[in-house]
Each structure stands twice: as C-alpha cells, then as structure tokens.
Design a protein around this motif. Sequence first.
Motif, PDB file in Angstrom:
ATOM      1  N   SER A   1     -13.477  62.910  41.634  1.00  0.00           N
ATOM      2  CA  SER A   1     -13.448  63.011  40.176  1.00  0.00           C
ATOM      3  C   SER A   1     -14.232  64.229  39.726  1.00  0.00           C
ATOM      4  N   CYS A   2     -13.870  64.731  38.559  1.00  0.00           N
ATOM      5  CA  CYS A   2     -14.549  65.909  38.021  1.00  0.00           C
ATOM      6  C   CYS A   2     -14.554  65.817  36.503  1.00  0.00           C
TER       7      CYS A   2
ATOM      8  N   LYS B   1       0.864  68.771  50.097  1.00  0.00           N
ATOM      9  CA  LYS B   1       2.001  68.222  49.341  1.00  0.00           C
ATOM     10  C   LYS B   1       2.449  66.894  49.925  1.00  0.00           C
ATOM     11  N   GLY B   2       2.657  65.930  49.051  1.00  0.00           N
ATOM     12  CA  GLY B   2       3.082  64.613  49.478  1.00  0.00           C
ATOM     13  C   GLY B   2       1.939  63.695  49.868  1.00  0.00           C
ATOM     14  N   ARG B   3       0.736  64.245  50.005  1.00  0.00           N
ATOM     15  CA  ARG B   3      -0.428  63.427  50.390  1.00  0.00           C
ATOM     16  C   ARG B   3      -1.470  63.370  49.277  1.00  0.00           C
ATOM     17  N   PHE B   4      -1.631  64.471  48.552  1.00  0.00           N
ATOM     18  CA  PHE B   4      -2.637  64.536  47.488  1.00  0.00           C
ATOM     19  C   PHE B   4      -1.951  64.509  46.125  1.00  0.00           C
ATOM     20  N   THR B   5      -2.638  63.909  45.166  1.00  0.00           N
ATOM     21  CA  THR B   5      -2.137  63.877  43.797  1.00  0.00           C
ATOM     22  C   THR B   5      -3.254  64.247  42.837  1.00  0.00           C
ATOM     23  N   ILE B   6      -2.986  65.235  42.003  1.00  0.00           N
ATOM     24  CA  ILE B   6      -3.956  65.631  40.987  1.00  0.00           C
ATOM     25  C   ILE B   6      -3.564  65.003  39.662  1.00  0.00           C
ATOM     26  N   SER B   7      -4.569  64.598  38.901  1.00  0.00           N
ATOM     27  CA  SER B   7      -4.286  64.017  37.591  1.00  0.00           C
ATOM     28  C   SER B   7      -5.345  64.470  36.603  1.00  0.00           C
ATOM     29  N   ARG B   8      -4.893  65.009  35.519  1.00  0.00           N
ATOM     30  CA  ARG B   8      -5.779  65.583  34.503  1.00  0.00           C
ATOM     31  C   ARG B   8      -5.703  64.743  33.239  1.00  0.00           C
ATOM     32  N   ASP B   9      -6.835  64.524  32.631  1.00  0.00           N
ATOM     33  CA  ASP B   9      -6.895  63.810  31.356  1.00  0.00           C
ATOM     34  C   ASP B   9      -7.449  64.781  30.317  1.00  0.00           C
ATOM     35  N   ASN B  10      -6.576  65.331  29.507  1.00  0.00           N
ATOM     36  CA  ASN B  10      -6.998  66.341  28.535  1.00  0.00           C
ATOM     37  C   ASN B  10      -7.950  65.773  27.486  1.00  0.00           C
ATOM     38  N   ALA B  11      -7.749  64.529  27.141  1.00  0.00           N
ATOM     39  CA  ALA B  11      -8.584  63.911  26.106  1.00  0.00           C
ATOM     40  C   ALA B  11     -10.019  63.734  26.593  1.00  0.00           C
TER      41      ALA B  11
ATOM     42  N   ASN C   1     -11.275  65.459  29.275  1.00  0.00           N
ATOM     43  CA  ASN C   1     -11.713  66.658  29.997  1.00  0.00           C
ATOM     44  C   ASN C   1     -12.120  66.335  31.436  1.00  0.00           C
ATOM     45  N   THR C   2     -11.308  65.552  32.072  1.00  0.00           N
ATOM     46  CA  THR C   2     -11.563  65.180  33.454  1.00  0.00           C
ATOM     47  C   THR C   2     -10.339  65.487  34.313  1.00  0.00           C
ATOM     48  N   VAL C   3     -10.580  65.602  35.598  1.00  0.00           N
ATOM     49  CA  VAL C   3      -9.488  65.771  36.542  1.00  0.00           C
ATOM     50  C   VAL C   3      -9.848  65.027  37.815  1.00  0.00           C
ATOM     51  N   ALA C   4      -8.877  64.363  38.392  1.00  0.00           N
ATOM     52  CA  ALA C   4      -9.109  63.590  39.605  1.00  0.00           C
ATOM     53  C   ALA C   4      -8.185  64.095  40.701  1.00  0.00           C
TER      54      ALA C   4
ATOM     55  N   ASP D   1      -8.551  68.257  56.802  1.00  0.00           N
ATOM     56  CA  ASP D   1      -8.886  68.196  55.374  1.00  0.00           C
ATOM     57  C   ASP D   1     -10.396  68.231  55.147  1.00  0.00           C
ATOM     58  N   THR D   2     -11.153  68.168  56.220  1.00  0.00           N
ATOM     59  CA  THR D   2     -12.606  68.214  56.110  1.00  0.00           C
ATOM     60  C   THR D   2     -13.047  69.529  55.489  1.00  0.00           C
ATOM     61  N   ALA D   3     -13.824  69.426  54.421  1.00  0.00           N
ATOM     62  CA  ALA D   3     -14.253  70.624  53.690  1.00  0.00           C
ATOM     63  C   ALA D   3     -15.161  70.204  52.539  1.00  0.00           C
ATOM     64  N   VAL D   4     -15.767  71.183  51.919  1.00  0.00           N
ATOM     65  CA  VAL D   4     -16.424  70.953  50.632  1.00  0.00           C
ATOM     66  C   VAL D   4     -15.375  71.181  49.557  1.00  0.00           C
ATOM     67  N   TYR D   5     -15.216  70.216  48.697  1.00  0.00           N
ATOM     68  CA  TYR D   5     -14.218  70.290  47.639  1.00  0.00           C
ATOM     69  C   TYR D   5     -14.894  70.626  46.316  1.00  0.00           C
ATOM     70  N   TYR D   6     -14.294  71.589  45.626  1.00  0.00           N
ATOM     71  CA  TYR D   6     -14.827  72.064  44.359  1.00  0.00           C
ATOM     72  C   TYR D   6     -13.810  71.875  43.241  1.00  0.00           C
ATOM     73  N   CYS D   7     -14.312  71.516  42.102  1.00  0.00           N
ATOM     74  CA  CYS D   7     -13.513  71.471  40.885  1.00  0.00           C
ATOM     75  C   CYS D   7     -13.832  72.727  40.080  1.00  0.00           C
ATOM     76  N   ASN D   8     -12.823  73.330  39.514  1.00  0.00           N
ATOM     77  CA  ASN D   8     -13.057  74.502  38.688  1.00  0.00           C
ATOM     78  C   ASN D   8     -11.897  74.666  37.729  1.00  0.00           C
ATOM     79  N   GLY D   9     -12.132  75.433  36.710  1.00  0.00           N
ATOM     80  CA  GLY D   9     -11.059  75.786  35.809  1.00  0.00           C
ATOM     81  C   GLY D   9     -10.425  77.079  36.269  1.00  0.00           C
ATOM     82  N   ALA D  10      -9.242  77.330  35.774  1.00  0.00           N
ATOM     83  CA  ALA D  10      -8.553  78.563  36.114  1.00  0.00           C
ATOM     84  C   ALA D  10      -7.985  79.198  34.855  1.00  0.00           C
ATOM     85  N   ARG D  11      -7.878  80.517  34.897  1.00  0.00           N
ATOM     86  CA  ARG D  11      -7.358  81.261  33.757  1.00  0.00           C
ATOM     87  C   ARG D  11      -5.841  81.242  33.719  1.00  0.00           C
TER      88      ARG D  11
END
Length: 120
Positions: A21-22, A64-74, A76-79, A89-99
């Motif tokens: 979650s972010c 693709k086919g394994r991960f699902t992103i979901s954003r809630d604009n109201a 301001n969260t993204v999962a 898939d082992t890694a440090v995962y970061y949430c960020n905005g993009a232009r």
Amino acid sequence: QVQFVESGGGLVQPGGSLSLSCAASGRIFSIAAMSWYRQAPGKQRELVAAESRGGTTNYADSVKGRFTISRDNAKNTVALRMNSLKPEDTAVYYCNGARDVDGTWPFDSWGLGTQVTVSS
C-alpha cells in the motif's frame, strides 16, 4: 513536492501473495500516474506497474497476469497486489508519482521503499 509512504512488504514463499500500500500527500495534482517500482540487489530500479488518473494501467512484462495495481484518486492511495510470487520478485519496492501516464518518468525524490523477499 509530493511525499509517498509505502507499507506491506515482508517475507513470502514462492507462489505466495502479498499486498503493498502507498499513501501520497502534497502536490497531488502534479501526478499523472501513481506507480510502483522495484530495485533488486545489483540491478537498476525498474517500473513494475503504473495507473493513470483515468485508470489506464501499464505493467512490466515480467509481472503481467500476476500483479494488479489499483489507485484510489479520492484517497490518494495506490495498492499493488502481487500473486504467484517468484524469487526474482525479491526487491525493494517503491511507490512514486510520475509525470507521464505510463509511469516511465518518475519524480526525482524517492522514499525508503518496502522490502519484499520471496524465498522458501
């Protein structure tokens, strides 16, 4: 300036699932896409998934086919729901905005991220 706080990482066995979650705060209007990125040891940070304000999604081929992103604009969260996890898939995962709506042009500032480890 936009700030992102990630949560939800951990240790999971291969084939398992995990959700991240972010929450974003600050200049939210400047975000074209809310995105997840990851960086594995010795590798460059890469885009995992992005979702634009209008709901368009973009995924790395490897998730693709394994991960699902979901954003809630109201809220301001993204999962990120991750299924069928693999050791690579082992890694440090970061949430960020993009232009851009595809998530390929992230903001310059990065948070601490959250560690995801897939191992038996």
